[in-house]
Design an enzyme around this catalytic site. Structure first.
Site, PDB file in Angstrom:
ATOM      1  N   CYS A  73       2.676  -7.396  23.840  1.00 16.38           N
ATOM      2  CA  CYS A  73       2.457  -7.327  22.389  1.00 16.38           C
ATOM      3  C   CYS A  73       3.759  -7.147  21.606  1.00 16.38           C
ATOM      4  CB  CYS A  73       1.466  -6.246  22.001  1.00 16.38           C
ATOM      5  SG  CYS A  73       0.902  -6.551  20.294  1.00 16.38           S
ATOM      6  N   LYS A  98       2.978 -12.031  25.523  1.00 13.88           N
ATOM      7  CA  LYS A  98       2.030 -11.385  26.444  1.00 13.88           C
ATOM      8  C   LYS A  98       1.052 -10.480  25.703  1.00 13.88           C
ATOM      9  CE  LYS A  98       5.359 -11.839  30.133  1.00 13.88           C
ATOM     10  NZ  LYS A  98       4.603 -12.853  30.866  1.00 13.88           N
ATOM     11  N   THR A  99      -0.210 -10.894  25.646  1.00 12.36           N
ATOM     12  CA  THR A  99      -1.239 -10.142  24.912  1.00 12.36           C
ATOM     13  C   THR A  99      -2.586 -10.234  25.633  1.00 12.36           C
ATOM     14  OG1 THR A  99      -1.930 -12.070  23.620  1.00 12.36           O
ATOM     15  CG2 THR A  99      -0.181 -10.710  22.665  1.00 12.36           C
ATOM     16  N   CYS A 134      -1.428 -12.080  17.831  1.00 11.76           N
ATOM     17  CA  CYS A 134      -0.919 -10.735  17.567  1.00 11.76           C
ATOM     18  C   CYS A 134      -1.406 -10.291  16.187  1.00 11.76           C
ATOM     19  CB  CYS A 134       0.610 -10.767  17.630  1.00 11.76           C
ATOM     20  SG  CYS A 134       1.293  -9.114  17.574  1.00 11.76           S
TER      21      CYS A 134
HETATM   22  P1  FAD Z   1      -2.994  -4.660  32.164  1.00  9.47           P
HETATM   23  O1  FAD Z   1      -4.186  -4.667  31.284  1.00  9.47           O
HETATM   24  O2  FAD Z   1      -1.847  -3.784  31.773  1.00  9.47           O
HETATM   25  O3  FAD Z   1      -3.495  -4.293  33.630  1.00  9.47           O
HETATM   26  C1  FAD Z   1      -2.661  -4.211  34.757  1.00  9.47           C
HETATM   27  C2  FAD Z   1      -3.379  -3.397  35.812  1.00  9.47           C
HETATM   28  O4  FAD Z   1      -2.689  -3.526  37.050  1.00  9.47           O
HETATM   29  C3  FAD Z   1      -3.430  -1.906  35.493  1.00  9.47           C
HETATM   30  O5  FAD Z   1      -4.752  -1.414  35.567  1.00  9.47           O
HETATM   31  C4  FAD Z   1      -2.533  -1.277  36.546  1.00  9.47           C
HETATM   32  O6  FAD Z   1      -2.948   0.033  36.929  1.00  9.47           O
HETATM   33  C5  FAD Z   1      -2.671  -2.273  37.685  1.00  9.47           C
HETATM   34  N1  FAD Z   1      -1.559  -2.231  38.632  1.00  9.47           N
HETATM   35  C6  FAD Z   1      -0.245  -2.057  38.392  1.00  9.47           C
HETATM   36  N2  FAD Z   1       0.444  -2.025  39.531  1.00  9.47           N
HETATM   37  C7  FAD Z   1      -0.454  -2.197  40.523  1.00  9.47           C
HETATM   38  C8  FAD Z   1      -0.356  -2.251  41.954  1.00  9.47           C
HETATM   39  N3  FAD Z   1       0.829  -2.112  42.592  1.00  9.47           N
HETATM   40  N4  FAD Z   1      -1.483  -2.460  42.662  1.00  9.47           N
HETATM   41  C9  FAD Z   1      -2.694  -2.599  42.053  1.00  9.47           C
HETATM   42  N5  FAD Z   1      -2.835  -2.534  40.715  1.00  9.47           N
HETATM   43  C10 FAD Z   1      -1.734  -2.338  39.969  1.00  9.47           C
HETATM   44  N6  FAD Z   1      -2.828  -7.402  23.025  1.00  9.47           N
HETATM   45  C11 FAD Z   1      -3.561  -8.070  22.086  1.00  9.47           C
HETATM   46  O7  FAD Z   1      -4.146  -9.102  22.383  1.00  9.47           O
HETATM   47  N7  FAD Z   1      -3.669  -7.621  20.796  1.00  9.47           N
HETATM   48  C12 FAD Z   1      -3.048  -6.480  20.403  1.00  9.47           C
HETATM   49  O8  FAD Z   1      -3.172  -6.073  19.248  1.00  9.47           O
HETATM   50  C13 FAD Z   1      -2.265  -5.743  21.361  1.00  9.47           C
HETATM   51  N8  FAD Z   1      -1.622  -4.606  21.012  1.00  9.47           N
HETATM   52  C14 FAD Z   1      -0.974  -3.853  21.980  1.00  9.47           C
HETATM   53  C15 FAD Z   1      -0.359  -2.668  21.610  1.00  9.47           C
HETATM   54  C16 FAD Z   1       0.261  -1.866  22.565  1.00  9.47           C
HETATM   55  C17 FAD Z   1       0.938  -0.579  22.139  1.00  9.47           C
HETATM   56  C18 FAD Z   1       0.244  -2.262  23.935  1.00  9.47           C
HETATM   57  C19 FAD Z   1       0.861  -1.370  24.995  1.00  9.47           C
HETATM   58  C20 FAD Z   1      -0.328  -3.470  24.306  1.00  9.47           C
HETATM   59  C21 FAD Z   1      -0.932  -4.287  23.332  1.00  9.47           C
HETATM   60  N9  FAD Z   1      -1.499  -5.520  23.656  1.00  9.47           N
HETATM   61  C22 FAD Z   1      -2.191  -6.248  22.698  1.00  9.47           C
HETATM   62  C23 FAD Z   1      -1.198  -6.140  24.979  1.00  9.47           C
HETATM   63  C24 FAD Z   1      -2.339  -6.060  25.970  1.00  9.47           C
HETATM   64  O9  FAD Z   1      -2.801  -4.743  26.130  1.00  9.47           O
HETATM   65  C25 FAD Z   1      -1.854  -6.604  27.304  1.00  9.47           C
HETATM   66  O10 FAD Z   1      -1.221  -7.841  27.099  1.00  9.47           O
HETATM   67  C26 FAD Z   1      -3.006  -6.798  28.277  1.00  9.47           C
HETATM   68  O11 FAD Z   1      -3.618  -5.560  28.552  1.00  9.47           O
HETATM   69  C27 FAD Z   1      -2.523  -7.467  29.555  1.00  9.47           C
HETATM   70  O12 FAD Z   1      -3.526  -7.478  30.525  1.00  9.47           O
HETATM   71  P2  FAD Z   1      -3.129  -7.521  32.079  1.00  9.47           P
HETATM   72  O13 FAD Z   1      -4.405  -7.591  32.819  1.00  9.47           O
HETATM   73  O14 FAD Z   1      -2.100  -8.564  32.302  1.00  9.47           O
HETATM   74  O15 FAD Z   1      -2.403  -6.122  32.332  1.00  9.47           O
END
Ligand code: FAD
Ligand code: UQ1
Length: 448
Positions: A192, A335-336, A370
């Site tokens: 984000c 990345k979102t 975003c």
């Molecule tokens: P994540 O949801 O982060 O999940 C990754 C998972 O992998 C976690 O559960 C973690 O525990 C697990 N993991 C890590 N390492 C390991 C390992 N070695 N073995 C097994 N599991 C592991 N997005 C939007 O679309 N709109 C918004 O307004 C927005 N605002 C945001 C604001 C903030 C402050 C933040 C921090 C993020 C925001 N985002 C937003 C971004 C969004 O949250 C992420 O892009 C999204 O969650 C990515 O999903 P993901 O599945 O790739 O990763």
């Protein structure tokens, strides 16, 4: 010796069977095998597991995930702004993972793509026919000298990015009595990319409300050379910062925090090695990020440490039975969770085709979004593609600050996330965009 055999997993005794007696002389390593293994139970992992467990049935899908809680991270901006609480953004992991999946409660620590297995921190080997990597990004606070200590020493040093520190942001804003309020943006890809400035707008509004604004310099020190990567929204945001007298310093990268002196040290990226010291009275840090260490050091990533996928199909470039979704993959988009939603539909179609030995037909266009909150009640809803071209859902100018878009972000999105995305029913707004624009002669590029 009792070996715990899960009902649906095949047990392979790899070594140690030296005697028929019940006592083995060496360790027994149990390997469970699944049709599909998903690593990570965040936004992408939950969504993918939900979709595929419906197709493959109970016992054929496992999720490797160490955390007991799942966080709706997009709400962290509102938590830091004092509008929501952290508990509003938190659910037990068990409640969001599909009931019919096997949850392996451990970290993935080793990837062996040749032998199709992942090793966990608890020493388990998990075999797979197909693997989806959804491990998100790691927060590297320790890459900034003095920062981990500063969080403990100075309550005015905060970050919305971490569950431990997001709860400190609003109290720090309310305690603030004037001086320099500095907001940073690091020199790495982050999740984000709008979030580092969203909290600045919410804080600035509160400083005005608290009558401290006239004694305050609000400063955005960003490593980037622009305020936002898409021209249309950058133009809108530049008007916002100008009208609210916010100072933006480009190419400034935070390298050190000296909590005892309340000083933040930034490197001038236009002149590497040149340091500038800023006094702060509040410091909101967006940390440098990378993929998690266990993934970054594996054989399935590119040079930058992201899972090396085809940017259209999301299939691994070397191992056809591996896909990756979300923040940890190499798709060159912002990345979102919105990107995760759009990738989810593409991954579902393409992985299903690969499972049936068919042709992959879905293409990801880089869709990401975003919601740029500019105050309590106003938001610019940025939506765009790989070419940084707007790809807007609604037939109105989304470059404007709007209360409807704030409502969408604060009220509608959480519902969409918990009830649709995580359950595998939300593939992003692409279909609605096309419907809304039917016959409207939009100049926007068509997309998948
Ligand atoms: P994540 O949801 O982060 O999940 C990754 C998972 O992998 C976690 O559960 C973690 O525990 C697990 N993991 C890590 N390492 C390991 C390992 N070695 N073995 C097994 N599991 C592991 N997005 C939007 O679309 N709109 C918004 O307004 C927005 N605002 C945001 C604001 C903030 C402050 C933040 C921090 C993020 C925001 N985002 C937003 C971004 C969004 O949250 C992420 O892009 C999204 O969650 C990515 O999903 P993901 O599945 O790739 O990763
Ligand atoms: C989106 O799909 C999504 O994932 C659920 C988000 O994360 C919370 C978003 O912030 C946004 C903006 C979208 C895009 C959805 C619409 C209706 C524009």
């Amino acid at each position: 010796m009792a070996v715990n055999v899960l009902q649906h997993s095949r047990l392979v005794i790899l070594e140690g069977l030296k005697t028929r007696s019940r006592h083995f002389s060496t360790a027994v390593i149990a390997q469970k095998n699944y049709k599909l293994v998903v690593v990570g139970g965040g936004s992408g992992g939950c969504a993918v597991a939900s979709k595929f467990v419906k197709k493959l049935g109970a016992g054929n899908v496992a999720v490797i995930e160490p955390c007991q809680h799942h966080y709706y991270q997009p709400m962290f901006t509102l938590v830091g702004g004092g509008i929501k609480s952290l508990s509003d953004a938190t659910r037990p992991m068990k409640s969001v993972l599909p009931a019919k999946c096997d949850w392996i409660e451990s970290k993935a620590v080793k990837f062996d793509p040749v032998n199709q297995k992942v090793t966990t921190a608890s020493g388990e080997e998990v075999g797979y026919d197909y693997l989806v990597v959804a491990m998100g990004l790691q927060l590297n606070f320790d890459k900034i000298k003095g920062l981990p200590e500063a969080f403990d020493l100075d309550p005015q040093v905060v970050s919305n990015y971490w569950t431990k520190t997001v709860v400190n942001t609003y109290p720090a804003i309310q305690r603030f009595k004037g001086g320099n309020a500095i907001f940073t943006f690091p020199n790495t890809p982050i999740k984000c990319a709008g979030a580092p400035q969203k909290i600045m707008y919410l804080a600035e509004e509160l400083f005005r409300k608290n009558n401290t604004r006239k004694d305050t310099n609000v400063i955005f020190n960003t490593s980037l050379g622009v305020i936002f990567g898409v021209k249309k929204y950058a133009e809108s945001l530049l008007k916002v910062v100008e009208s609210r007298n916010i100072q933006v310093n480009y190419k400034r990268n935070l390298v050190e925090v000296r909590a005892s002196e309340r000083e933040a040290v930034f490197e001038n990226l236009d002149n590497p090695g040149e340091m500038e010291v800023f006094k702060y009275d509040m410091l909101h840090v967006t940390p440098p990020m990378s993929t998690p260490d266990e993934l970054r050091t594996s054989d399935i990533v590119n040079e930058a440490g992201f899972v090396d996928v085809n940017k259209e199909t999301l299939q691994h470039n070397s191992f056809p039975n591996i896909f990756a979704i979300g923040d940890c993959n190499s798709a060159p988009t912002s990345k979102t969770a919105a990107a995760v939603a759009a990738q989810c539909g593409v991954l579902e179609r393409n992985l299903s085709a690969v499972m049936k030995e068919g042709k992959q037909s879905a293409k990801y266009d880089g869709y990401t979004s975003c919601p740029l909150i500019t105050s309590r009640g106003k938001c610019i809803l940025a939506e765009f593609d790989y070419d940084a071209q707007p790809l807007e859902t609604f037939p109105i100018n989304q470059g404007k600050e709007r209360s409807t878009m704030y409502h969408l972000k604060a009220k509608v999105m959480p519902e969409l996330y918990w009830k649709m995305l995580l359950k595998g029913y939300w593939n992003g707004p692409g279909v609605y965009r096309k419907l809304m624009r039917l016959g409207m002669g939009s100049s926007q590029k068509p997309s998948a």
